[in-house]
Design a protein around this motif. Structure first.
Motif, PDB file in Angstrom:
ATOM      1  N   PRO A  25     -40.862 -46.291   9.195  1.00 40.62           N
ATOM      2  CA  PRO A  25     -40.854 -47.092   7.967  1.00 40.62           C
ATOM      3  C   PRO A  25     -40.083 -46.411   6.844  1.00 40.62           C
ATOM      4  CG  PRO A  25     -43.056 -46.990   8.920  1.00 40.62           C
ATOM      5  CD  PRO A  25     -42.211 -46.017   9.677  1.00 40.62           C
ATOM      6  N   GLN A  26     -39.214 -47.165   6.202  1.00 42.67           N
ATOM      7  CA  GLN A  26     -38.420 -46.646   5.092  1.00 42.67           C
ATOM      8  C   GLN A  26     -38.833 -47.359   3.807  1.00 42.67           C
ATOM      9  OE1 GLN A  26     -36.200 -44.067   5.358  1.00 42.67           O
ATOM     10  NE2 GLN A  26     -37.054 -43.944   7.431  1.00 42.67           N
ATOM     11  N   PRO A  27     -39.220 -46.623   2.763  1.00 41.60           N
ATOM     12  CA  PRO A  27     -39.673 -47.276   1.532  1.00 41.60           C
ATOM     13  C   PRO A  27     -38.518 -47.795   0.692  1.00 41.60           C
ATOM     14  CG  PRO A  27     -39.757 -44.902   1.293  1.00 41.60           C
ATOM     15  CD  PRO A  27     -39.367 -45.172   2.712  1.00 41.60           C
ATOM     16  N   ARG A  28     -38.764 -48.890   0.011  1.00 41.58           N
ATOM     17  CA  ARG A  28     -37.787 -49.450  -0.923  1.00 41.58           C
ATOM     18  C   ARG A  28     -38.525 -49.741  -2.212  1.00 41.58           C
ATOM     19  NH1 ARG A  28     -36.434 -54.835  -2.031  1.00 41.58           N
ATOM     20  NH2 ARG A  28     -37.580 -55.579  -0.238  1.00 41.58           N
ATOM     21  N   ARG A  29     -38.027 -49.212  -3.320  1.00 42.45           N
ATOM     22  CA  ARG A  29     -38.712 -49.381  -4.597  1.00 42.45           C
ATOM     23  C   ARG A  29     -38.338 -50.714  -5.241  1.00 42.45           C
ATOM     24  NH1 ARG A  29     -41.076 -44.778  -5.872  1.00 42.45           N
ATOM     25  NH2 ARG A  29     -40.274 -42.845  -5.024  1.00 42.45           N
ATOM     26  N   THR A  30     -39.326 -51.319  -5.869  1.00 37.24           N
ATOM     27  CA  THR A  30     -39.108 -52.468  -6.724  1.00 37.24           C
ATOM     28  C   THR A  30     -39.741 -52.102  -8.059  1.00 37.24           C
ATOM     29  OG1 THR A  30     -41.189 -53.576  -6.231  1.00 37.24           O
ATOM     30  CG2 THR A  30     -39.385 -53.950  -4.691  1.00 37.24           C
ATOM     31  N   PRO A  31     -39.574 -52.912  -9.092  1.00 38.86           N
ATOM     32  CA  PRO A  31     -40.120 -52.518 -10.404  1.00 38.86           C
ATOM     33  C   PRO A  31     -41.613 -52.220 -10.399  1.00 38.86           C
ATOM     34  CG  PRO A  31     -38.582 -54.333 -10.671  1.00 38.86           C
ATOM     35  CD  PRO A  31     -38.752 -54.136  -9.193  1.00 38.86           C
ATOM     36  N   ARG A  32     -42.402 -52.903  -9.555  1.00 36.19           N
ATOM     37  CA  ARG A  32     -43.852 -52.728  -9.632  1.00 36.19           C
ATOM     38  C   ARG A  32     -44.486 -52.202  -8.352  1.00 36.19           C
ATOM     39  NH1 ARG A  32     -47.007 -56.880 -10.071  1.00 36.19           N
ATOM     40  NH2 ARG A  32     -48.625 -55.638 -11.060  1.00 36.19           N
ATOM     41  N   ARG A  33     -43.732 -52.040  -7.298  1.00 38.69           N
ATOM     42  CA  ARG A  33     -44.356 -51.648  -6.048  1.00 38.69           C
ATOM     43  C   ARG A  33     -43.338 -50.966  -5.144  1.00 38.69           C
ATOM     44  NH1 ARG A  33     -44.326 -57.296  -6.320  1.00 38.69           N
ATOM     45  NH2 ARG A  33     -42.694 -58.270  -5.061  1.00 38.69           N
ATOM     46  N   ARG A  34     -43.862 -50.408  -4.064  1.00 33.97           N
ATOM     47  CA  ARG A  34     -43.018 -49.790  -3.070  1.00 33.97           C
ATOM     48  C   ARG A  34     -43.203 -50.532  -1.750  1.00 33.97           C
ATOM     49  NH1 ARG A  34     -43.323 -43.570  -1.067  1.00 33.97           N
ATOM     50  NH2 ARG A  34     -45.262 -44.337  -0.181  1.00 33.97           N
ATOM     51  N   LEU A  35     -42.125 -51.075  -1.229  1.00 33.90           N
ATOM     52  CA  LEU A  35     -42.170 -51.813   0.028  1.00 33.90           C
ATOM     53  C   LEU A  35     -41.491 -51.009   1.114  1.00 33.90           C
ATOM     54  CD1 LEU A  35     -41.142 -55.378  -1.206  1.00 33.90           C
ATOM     55  CD2 LEU A  35     -43.446 -54.440  -0.965  1.00 33.90           C
ATOM     56  N   HIS A  36     -41.895 -51.255   2.346  1.00 34.64           N
ATOM     57  CA  HIS A  36     -41.242 -50.646   3.496  1.00 34.64           C
ATOM     58  C   HIS A  36     -40.391 -51.704   4.173  1.00 34.64           C
ATOM     59  CE1 HIS A  36     -43.476 -46.810   3.337  1.00 34.64           C
ATOM     60  NE2 HIS A  36     -44.400 -47.570   2.771  1.00 34.64           N
ATOM     61  N   GLU A  37     -39.214 -51.307   4.623  1.00 39.65           N
ATOM     62  CA  GLU A  37     -38.245 -52.259   5.148  1.00 39.65           C
ATOM     63  C   GLU A  37     -38.475 -52.533   6.631  1.00 39.65           C
ATOM     64  OE1 GLU A  37     -34.434 -50.674   4.132  1.00 39.65           O
ATOM     65  OE2 GLU A  37     -34.547 -51.451   2.080  1.00 39.65           O
ATOM     66  N   GLY A  38     -38.281 -53.784   6.996  1.00 44.86           N
ATOM     67  CA  GLY A  38     -38.456 -54.197   8.377  1.00 44.86           C
ATOM     68  C   GLY A  38     -37.140 -54.462   9.074  1.00 44.86           C
ATOM     69  N   HIS A  39     -37.254 -54.757  10.365  1.00 44.94           N
ATOM     70  CA  HIS A  39     -36.087 -55.067  11.189  1.00 44.94           C
ATOM     71  C   HIS A  39     -36.403 -56.272  12.068  1.00 44.94           C
ATOM     72  CE1 HIS A  39     -34.102 -51.343   9.944  1.00 44.94           C
ATOM     73  NE2 HIS A  39     -35.273 -50.766  10.096  1.00 44.94           N
ATOM     74  N   GLY A  40     -36.918 -57.303  11.418  1.00 40.61           N
ATOM     75  CA  GLY A  40     -37.194 -58.544  12.133  1.00 40.61           C
ATOM     76  C   GLY A  40     -38.533 -58.600  12.833  1.00 40.61           C
ATOM     77  N   ARG A  78     -47.597 -51.140   7.575  1.00 42.62           N
ATOM     78  CA  ARG A  78     -48.180 -51.481   8.878  1.00 42.62           C
ATOM     79  C   ARG A  78     -47.150 -52.174   9.753  1.00 42.62           C
ATOM     80  NH1 ARG A  78     -51.587 -48.451   9.709  1.00 42.62           N
ATOM     81  NH2 ARG A  78     -50.034 -47.403   8.476  1.00 42.62           N
ATOM     82  N   LEU A  79     -46.430 -53.129   9.162  1.00 48.70           N
ATOM     83  CA  LEU A  79     -45.465 -53.910   9.932  1.00 48.70           C
ATOM     84  C   LEU A  79     -44.266 -53.083  10.375  1.00 48.70           C
ATOM     85  CD1 LEU A  79     -45.382 -57.194   7.812  1.00 48.70           C
ATOM     86  CD2 LEU A  79     -46.506 -56.841  10.013  1.00 48.70           C
ATOM     87  N   ALA A  80     -43.870 -52.111   9.556  1.00 40.65           N
ATOM     88  CA  ALA A  80     -42.646 -51.352   9.829  1.00 40.65           C
ATOM     89  C   ALA A  80     -42.852 -50.191  10.794  1.00 40.65           C
ATOM     90  CB  ALA A  80     -42.059 -50.836   8.510  1.00 40.65           C
ATOM     91  N   GLN A  81     -44.082 -49.876  11.141  1.00 40.85           N
ATOM     92  CA  GLN A  81     -44.305 -48.770  12.063  1.00 40.85           C
ATOM     93  C   GLN A  81     -43.640 -49.042  13.411  1.00 40.85           C
ATOM     94  OE1 GLN A  81     -48.228 -46.393  11.648  1.00 40.85           O
ATOM     95  NE2 GLN A  81     -48.794 -48.537  11.547  1.00 40.85           N
ATOM     96  N   PRO A  82     -43.118 -48.002  14.058  1.00 40.46           N
ATOM     97  CA  PRO A  82     -42.543 -48.197  15.391  1.00 40.46           C
ATOM     98  C   PRO A  82     -43.581 -48.702  16.380  1.00 40.46           C
ATOM     99  CG  PRO A  82     -41.897 -46.072  14.469  1.00 40.46           C
ATOM    100  CD  PRO A  82     -42.953 -46.626  13.563  1.00 40.46           C
ATOM    101  N   GLU A  83     -43.146 -49.544  17.284  1.00 38.35           N
ATOM    102  CA  GLU A  83     -44.037 -50.104  18.298  1.00 38.35           C
ATOM    103  C   GLU A  83     -44.740 -49.000  19.073  1.00 38.35           C
ATOM    104  OE1 GLU A  83     -45.753 -53.302  20.337  1.00 38.35           O
ATOM    105  OE2 GLU A  83     -44.283 -53.448  18.739  1.00 38.35           O
TER     106      GLU A  83
END
Length: 254
Positions: free
Chosen positions: A30-45, A235-240
């Motif tokens: 999982p790779q984090p991506r910052r937004t003004p109010r939160r930190r999201l992790h990037e997905g790959h579909g 949770r979603l971005a974790q490797p299978e």
């Protein structure tokens, strides 16, 4: 070819770039991506089937749907409109009907699907994971009162929607509902929920199950709370096959 060039040719990036998004996601952390109010992790579909909050339809999950899509995941709607519970159909027949949602999502994505349920629909998600285990990657619930032992007087109005038919759920079914699904499980809850008691949302923690508290959130706010979004996308971005508990949040959220 120089040694540097030879090493460059072995870099995993070109290989990963050639893989389909869900497959590529199996190899990446999982790779984090910052937004003004939160930190999201990037997905790959990675696919995630969204079940709405009780008494609402896709409009309740639409903001979450957009956020997950923008973060690179593949959110899917459950396709049954407003969730009013199984009503006269009974829970068993209702779950058999909902299994088609999981099968369709799996066939559309060709990958195991995360089931994300909110309130009452989190109970559907947990039970569907028990029935369609090979097709389900993990379950995430938001303010879901699955722990029936924490409500011995049967006062939870959300859970009562399961008993809207001609008969109350027997004790054996209520006991089964609090049994953990056979896939990784995350319960996101708030002590300020206002609709369900937080004790009803707490699972026994194991190597594949966890509870994440979202401070100060009301039931209807859980899906878009900054801490919940960070946890969901992580949770979603974790490797299978490499599920690990969410360790909190890294940086403080404001």
């Amino acid at each position: 070819m120089s040694q540097a060039g030879w090493l460059s040719s072995l870099s995993p990036a070109p290989v990963l770039d050639g893989l389909a998004p869900p497959v590529r996601g199996l190899f990446q952390s999982p790779q984090p991506r910052r937004t003004p109010r939160r930190r999201l992790h990037e997905g790959h579909g990675q696919p995630v089937l969204l079940f709405p909050r009780e008494g609402t339809g896709p409009e309740s999950t639409a903001p979450l749907h957009r956020t997950l899509q923008q973060a690179g995941f593949r959110p899917l709607d459950w396709g049954f409109g407003v969730d009013q519970g199984p009503r006269g159909m009974g829970l068993a027949r209702w779950l058999r009907k909902l299994e088609d949602c999981v099968i369709d999502a799996f066939e559309a994505s060709q990958a195991p699907v995360t089931l994300l349920g909110w309130g009452l629909s989190g109970i559907y998600a947990r039970e569907l994971a028990k029935r369609a285990n090979p097709l389900v990657r993990q379950v995430i619930t938001l303010g879901t009162p699955f722990n029936t032992a924490a409500d011995p007087q049967r006062r939870c109005r959300v859970f009562a929607l399961l008993e809207a038919g001609p008969e109350r759920l027997p004790l054996s079914v209520r006991t089964r509902l609090r049994q953990r699904p056979p896939v990784p499980f995350t319960s996101i809850y708030s002590r300020h929920d206002g609709v369900v008691r937080w004790e009803q949302c707490v699972e026994t923690e194991t190597a594949e199950s966890e509870n994440i508290e979202v401070p100060g959130a009301r039931h209807e706010e859980l899906a878009m709370h900054p801490r919940a979004l960070e946890a969901i996308t992580h949770r979603l971005a974790q490797p299978e096959g490499r599920w690990r508990p969410f360790e909190g949040a890294g940086l403080p959220l404001s």
